[in-house]
Scaffold this motif. Structure first.
Motif, PDB file in Angstrom:
ATOM      1  N   ALA A   1       0.844  -1.198   0.000  1.00  0.00           N
ATOM      2  CA  ALA A   1       0.000   0.000   0.000  1.00  0.00           C
ATOM      3  C   ALA A   1       0.881   1.251   0.000  1.00  0.00           C
ATOM      4  O   ALA A   1       2.009   1.223   0.490  1.00  0.00           O
ATOM      5  CB  ALA A   1      -0.885   0.005   1.250  1.00  0.00           C
ATOM      6  N   GLY A   2       0.331   2.334  -0.541  1.00  0.00           N
ATOM      7  CA  GLY A   2       0.976   3.653  -0.435  1.00  0.00           C
ATOM      8  C   GLY A   2       2.401   3.668  -0.947  1.00  0.00           C
ATOM      9  O   GLY A   2       2.710   3.190  -2.044  1.00  0.00           O
ATOM     10  N   THR A   3       3.275   4.225  -0.141  1.00  0.00           N
ATOM     11  CA  THR A   3       4.676   4.348  -0.514  1.00  0.00           C
ATOM     12  C   THR A   3       5.316   2.984  -0.773  1.00  0.00           C
ATOM     13  O   THR A   3       6.137   2.832  -1.680  1.00  0.00           O
ATOM     14  CB  THR A   3       5.420   5.105   0.608  1.00  0.00           C
ATOM     15  OG1 THR A   3       4.974   6.464   0.585  1.00  0.00           O
ATOM     16  CG2 THR A   3       6.913   5.074   0.421  1.00  0.00           C
ATOM     17  N   SER A   4       4.921   2.002  -0.001  1.00  0.00           N
ATOM     18  CA  SER A   4       5.499   0.659  -0.191  1.00  0.00           C
ATOM     19  C   SER A   4       5.094   0.089  -1.548  1.00  0.00           C
ATOM     20  O   SER A   4       5.867  -0.624  -2.196  1.00  0.00           O
ATOM     21  CB  SER A   4       5.049  -0.275   0.937  1.00  0.00           C
ATOM     22  OG  SER A   4       5.534   0.219   2.172  1.00  0.00           O
TER      23      SER A   4
ATOM     24  N   SER B   1       6.056  -3.923   3.439  1.00  0.00           N
ATOM     25  CA  SER B   1       5.376  -3.113   4.453  1.00  0.00           C
ATOM     26  C   SER B   1       6.375  -2.607   5.481  1.00  0.00           C
ATOM     27  O   SER B   1       7.003  -3.407   6.188  1.00  0.00           O
ATOM     28  CB  SER B   1       4.302  -3.950   5.153  1.00  0.00           C
ATOM     29  OG  SER B   1       3.698  -3.197   6.175  1.00  0.00           O
ATOM     30  N   GLN B   2       6.542  -1.302   5.520  1.00  0.00           N
ATOM     31  CA  GLN B   2       7.449  -0.715   6.503  1.00  0.00           C
ATOM     32  C   GLN B   2       7.073  -1.196   7.902  1.00  0.00           C
ATOM     33  O   GLN B   2       7.894  -1.723   8.634  1.00  0.00           O
ATOM     34  CB  GLN B   2       7.377   0.815   6.410  1.00  0.00           C
ATOM     35  CG  GLN B   2       8.379   1.586   7.256  1.00  0.00           C
ATOM     36  CD  GLN B   2       8.027   1.682   8.726  1.00  0.00           C
ATOM     37  OE1 GLN B   2       8.893   1.431   9.585  1.00  0.00           O
ATOM     38  NE2 GLN B   2       6.808   1.986   9.055  1.00  0.00           N
ATOM     39  N   SER B   3       5.817  -1.003   8.276  1.00  0.00           N
ATOM     40  CA  SER B   3       5.369  -1.308   9.646  1.00  0.00           C
ATOM     41  C   SER B   3       5.140  -2.795   9.868  1.00  0.00           C
ATOM     42  O   SER B   3       5.231  -3.281  10.987  1.00  0.00           O
ATOM     43  CB  SER B   3       4.061  -0.574   9.928  1.00  0.00           C
ATOM     44  OG  SER B   3       3.035  -1.061   9.059  1.00  0.00           O
ATOM     45  N   GLY B   4       4.791  -3.495   8.791  1.00  0.00           N
ATOM     46  CA  GLY B   4       4.415  -4.899   8.934  1.00  0.00           C
ATOM     47  C   GLY B   4       3.056  -5.078   9.583  1.00  0.00           C
ATOM     48  O   GLY B   4       2.686  -6.188   9.971  1.00  0.00           O
TER      49      GLY B   4
ATOM     50  N   VAL C   1       5.238  10.370   9.861  1.00  0.00           N
ATOM     51  CA  VAL C   1       4.180   9.637   9.159  1.00  0.00           C
ATOM     52  C   VAL C   1       4.551   9.457   7.678  1.00  0.00           C
ATOM     53  O   VAL C   1       4.339   8.401   7.093  1.00  0.00           O
ATOM     54  CB  VAL C   1       2.816  10.355   9.340  1.00  0.00           C
ATOM     55  CG1 VAL C   1       1.808   9.851   8.323  1.00  0.00           C
ATOM     56  CG2 VAL C   1       2.290  10.119  10.762  1.00  0.00           C
ATOM     57  N   ALA C   2       5.111  10.484   7.077  1.00  0.00           N
ATOM     58  CA  ALA C   2       5.511  10.378   5.672  1.00  0.00           C
ATOM     59  C   ALA C   2       6.746   9.492   5.565  1.00  0.00           C
ATOM     60  O   ALA C   2       7.785   9.772   6.149  1.00  0.00           O
ATOM     61  CB  ALA C   2       5.807  11.759   5.096  1.00  0.00           C
ATOM     62  N   SER C   3       6.622   8.432   4.814  1.00  0.00           N
ATOM     63  CA  SER C   3       7.702   7.457   4.710  1.00  0.00           C
ATOM     64  C   SER C   3       8.789   7.955   3.759  1.00  0.00           C
ATOM     65  O   SER C   3       8.492   8.405   2.654  1.00  0.00           O
ATOM     66  CB  SER C   3       7.107   6.149   4.193  1.00  0.00           C
ATOM     67  OG  SER C   3       8.090   5.165   4.127  1.00  0.00           O
TER      68      SER C   3
ATOM     69  N   GLN D   1      13.489  -0.176   0.994  1.00  0.00           N
ATOM     70  CA  GLN D   1      12.717  -1.216   0.301  1.00  0.00           C
ATOM     71  C   GLN D   1      13.274  -1.433  -1.106  1.00  0.00           C
ATOM     72  O   GLN D   1      13.448  -2.570  -1.559  1.00  0.00           O
ATOM     73  CB  GLN D   1      11.240  -0.803   0.213  1.00  0.00           C
ATOM     74  CG  GLN D   1      10.510  -0.924   1.539  1.00  0.00           C
ATOM     75  CD  GLN D   1       9.213  -0.119   1.589  1.00  0.00           C
ATOM     76  OE1 GLN D   1       8.948   0.740   0.745  1.00  0.00           O
ATOM     77  NE2 GLN D   1       8.384  -0.391   2.581  1.00  0.00           N
TER      78      GLN D   1
ATOM     79  N   LEU E   1       2.449  11.666  -3.852  1.00  0.00           N
ATOM     80  CA  LEU E   1       1.886  11.194  -2.573  1.00  0.00           C
ATOM     81  C   LEU E   1       2.513  11.956  -1.406  1.00  0.00           C
ATOM     82  O   LEU E   1       1.818  12.408  -0.487  1.00  0.00           O
ATOM     83  CB  LEU E   1       2.119   9.683  -2.416  1.00  0.00           C
ATOM     84  CG  LEU E   1       1.677   9.079  -1.081  1.00  0.00           C
ATOM     85  CD1 LEU E   1       0.180   9.267  -0.851  1.00  0.00           C
ATOM     86  CD2 LEU E   1       2.014   7.585  -1.024  1.00  0.00           C
TER      87      LEU E   1
ATOM     88  N   GLU F   1       0.337  14.311   1.155  1.00  0.00           N
ATOM     89  CA  GLU F   1       0.054  13.929   2.540  1.00  0.00           C
ATOM     90  C   GLU F   1       0.557  14.926   3.567  1.00  0.00           C
ATOM     91  O   GLU F   1      -0.048  15.044   4.623  1.00  0.00           O
ATOM     92  CB  GLU F   1       0.537  12.502   2.858  1.00  0.00           C
ATOM     93  CG  GLU F   1       2.030  12.280   2.782  1.00  0.00           C
ATOM     94  CD  GLU F   1       2.384  10.833   3.133  1.00  0.00           C
ATOM     95  OE1 GLU F   1       3.397  10.350   2.618  1.00  0.00           O
ATOM     96  OE2 GLU F   1       1.681  10.191   3.921  1.00  0.00           O
TER      97      GLU F   1
ATOM     98  N   VAL G   1      -1.602   1.726   9.330  1.00  0.00           N
ATOM     99  CA  VAL G   1      -3.047   1.695   9.095  1.00  0.00           C
ATOM    100  C   VAL G   1      -3.530   0.278   9.383  1.00  0.00           C
ATOM    101  O   VAL G   1      -3.409  -0.619   8.547  1.00  0.00           O
ATOM    102  CB  VAL G   1      -3.370   2.125   7.658  1.00  0.00           C
ATOM    103  CG1 VAL G   1      -4.878   2.206   7.447  1.00  0.00           C
ATOM    104  CG2 VAL G   1      -2.744   3.491   7.366  1.00  0.00           C
TER     105      VAL G   1
HETATM  106  C1  F6R Z   1       3.212   7.384   2.872  1.00  0.00           C
HETATM  107  C2  F6R Z   1       2.963   6.329   3.835  1.00  0.00           C
HETATM  108  C3  F6R Z   1       1.889   5.328   3.560  1.00  0.00           C
HETATM  109  C4  F6R Z   1       2.429   3.916   3.809  1.00  0.00           C
HETATM  110  C5  F6R Z   1       1.304   2.881   3.656  1.00  0.00           C
HETATM  111  C6  F6R Z   1       1.822   1.471   3.830  1.00  0.00           C
HETATM  112  O1  F6R Z   1       4.230   8.216   3.272  1.00  0.00           O
HETATM  113  O2  F6R Z   1       3.619   6.250   4.825  1.00  0.00           O
HETATM  114  O3  F6R Z   1       1.429   5.438   2.239  1.00  0.00           O
HETATM  115  O4  F6R Z   1       3.451   3.669   2.901  1.00  0.00           O
HETATM  116  O5  F6R Z   1       0.308   3.121   4.605  1.00  0.00           O
HETATM  117  O6  F6R Z   1       2.418   1.294   5.065  1.00  0.00           O
HETATM  118  P1  F6R Z   1       3.347   0.074   5.372  1.00  0.00           P
HETATM  119  O7  F6R Z   1       4.538   0.181   4.498  1.00  0.00           O
HETATM  120  O8  F6R Z   1       3.657   0.189   6.829  1.00  0.00           O
HETATM  121  O9  F6R Z   1       2.544  -1.170   5.043  1.00  0.00           O
END
Ligand code: F6R
Length: 357
Positions: free
Chosen positions: A55-58, A102-105, A153-155, A162, A237, A241, A354
């Motif tokens: 999702a998103g940046t990932s 996924s950054q956060s997993g 919050v902004a990745s 990644q 993005l 954001e 999220v």
């Molecule tokens: C953008 C951002 C989000 C995340 C997205 C996925 O800066 O942070 O778009 O990239 O919510 O999150 P992860 O990588 O944690 O699954």
């Protein structure tokens, strides 16, 4: 924790060269070779198709990763937005491997795909910054980003980590398949790290450009072709954001199919040009928007530049250009948000991970 930095985002942007070097160190063995664990190597070489889910940046990192895996390891790749995958599940190949980025997993949309594809009996690899996270625990294999905690919050640094790890995964797979590569990823990533450093040392240039382009605008466009198209989607993005500017990243060639109608006097358009095969055509697109009144800025790569370009990036391997071209985009967003008095690290309506679908 922020030290001398006003915001985590800026600190994390600056950490990217360090993260690159850490990844280089963590993914090589004592002979200086890329070291993938046996089970990951096996899963990658046995798969007839890779499905990247994120999702998103990932997701944007996944778009770049597809290029590495297809070009270097010669395995077909599909990249899917996790929240869409469940409704529009593509016809799967016989031996799919699912790769979750996924950054956060902890992203619930991605996890829901993992649960479904596991139930179908398919193997999963998670690429994450948090090894103990849900997506890491529930997948068969994990690759660690080694980016250190990302607080803003902004990745930013997770995105480049990644991409770097995906490059190494592709090279590790190519080697396991005995494919001959003219690409030394560890050397090329070291060049990237230095290039990143030179960019983060030139913040004033991006602060000024952000002022010129984004101080008062309500909208903005980013355009690119090929690899640059993936980065402009991330650029848009990022700007959306944290600065709340309506921003879109478009494929340069697609502008004339509708979007160009939105260009007015002083609409900011940022173009990235790092690929020789599209340099002329993206510059043609810039001329088209300028003819309609746009305020355009071109960020190009050394060797492809013209005198009028807003910024010239240090040269890196053409596969790895997203790792450097994204840095000016991150800095432009940061300064745009700063000048517009936005809460850079904690933008409205957004959470760091999220965990609802
Ligand atoms: C953008 C951002 C989000 C995340 C997205 C996925 O800066 O942070 O778009 O990239 O919510 O999150 P992860 O990588 O944690 O699954």
């Amino acid at each position: 924790e922020k030290g001398t930095y006003a915001h985590f985002m800026l600190k994390e942007i600056d950490e990217q060269p360090i993260v690159m070097r850490k990844i280089i160190q963590k993914y090589q063995d004592e002979h200086g070779e890329i070291q993938l664990e046996d089970d990951v190597r096996q899963a990658m070489t046995q798969a007839d198709r890779i499905y990247i889910i994120a999702a998103g940046t990932s997701y944007h990192a996944g778009l770049v990763g597809k290029q590495f895996i297809e070009k270097l390891a010669q395995v077909p790749v599909e990249v899917h937005i996790s929240s869409e995958f469940s409704y529009n599940m593509p016809l799967l190949s016989e031996k799919p491997l699912f790769v979750f980025i996924s950054q956060s997993g902890e992203t619930a949309d991605s996890r829901s795909v993992l649960v479904k594809t596991k139930a179908l009996g398919h193997k999963a690899l998670t690429i994450t910054n948090v090894p103990g996270s849900t997506l890491s625990r529930e997948a068969d294999y994990t690759l660690h980003l080694h980016a250190g905690p990302e607080i803003a919050v902004a990745s930013t640094k997770a995105y480049t980590a990644q991409i770097a790890v995906l490059a190494l995964l592709a090279v590790g797979t190519a080697k396991a398949k005995c494919l001959h590569l003219h690409f030394d990823p560890l050397k090329e990533l070291a060049i990237v790290a230095s290039a990143m450093e030179s960019l983060t040392d030139q913040k004033e240039a991006f602060e000024q450009l952000a002022k010129d382009l984004f101080s008062t605008t309500r909208n903005a466009f980013f355009i690119g072709r090929g690899n640059d198209y993936f980065v402009v989607q991330e650029a848009a993005l990022k700007l959306k954001e944290i600065s709340y500017i309506q921003a879109e990243g478009f494929a340069g060639g697609e502008l004339k199919h509708g979007t160009i109608a939105l260009i007015e006097d002083d609409t900011p358009v940022v173009a990235i040009s790092t690929q020789e095969n599209v340099n002329l055509s993206i510059r043609g697109n810039v001329q088209e928007v300028v003819a309609r009144g746009a305020k355009a800025a071109i960020v190009s790569m050394k060797g492809l530049e013209k005198d009028s370009d807003a910024f010239v990036l240090p040269k890196v391997h053409e596969l790895l250009t997203p790792l450097v071209s994204v840095i000016p985009m991150q800095l432009l967003s940061y300064y745009a948000a700063l000048h517009r008095d936005c809460d850079v690290d904690k933008p409205r309506n957004l959470a760091k991970s999220v965990t609802v679908e």
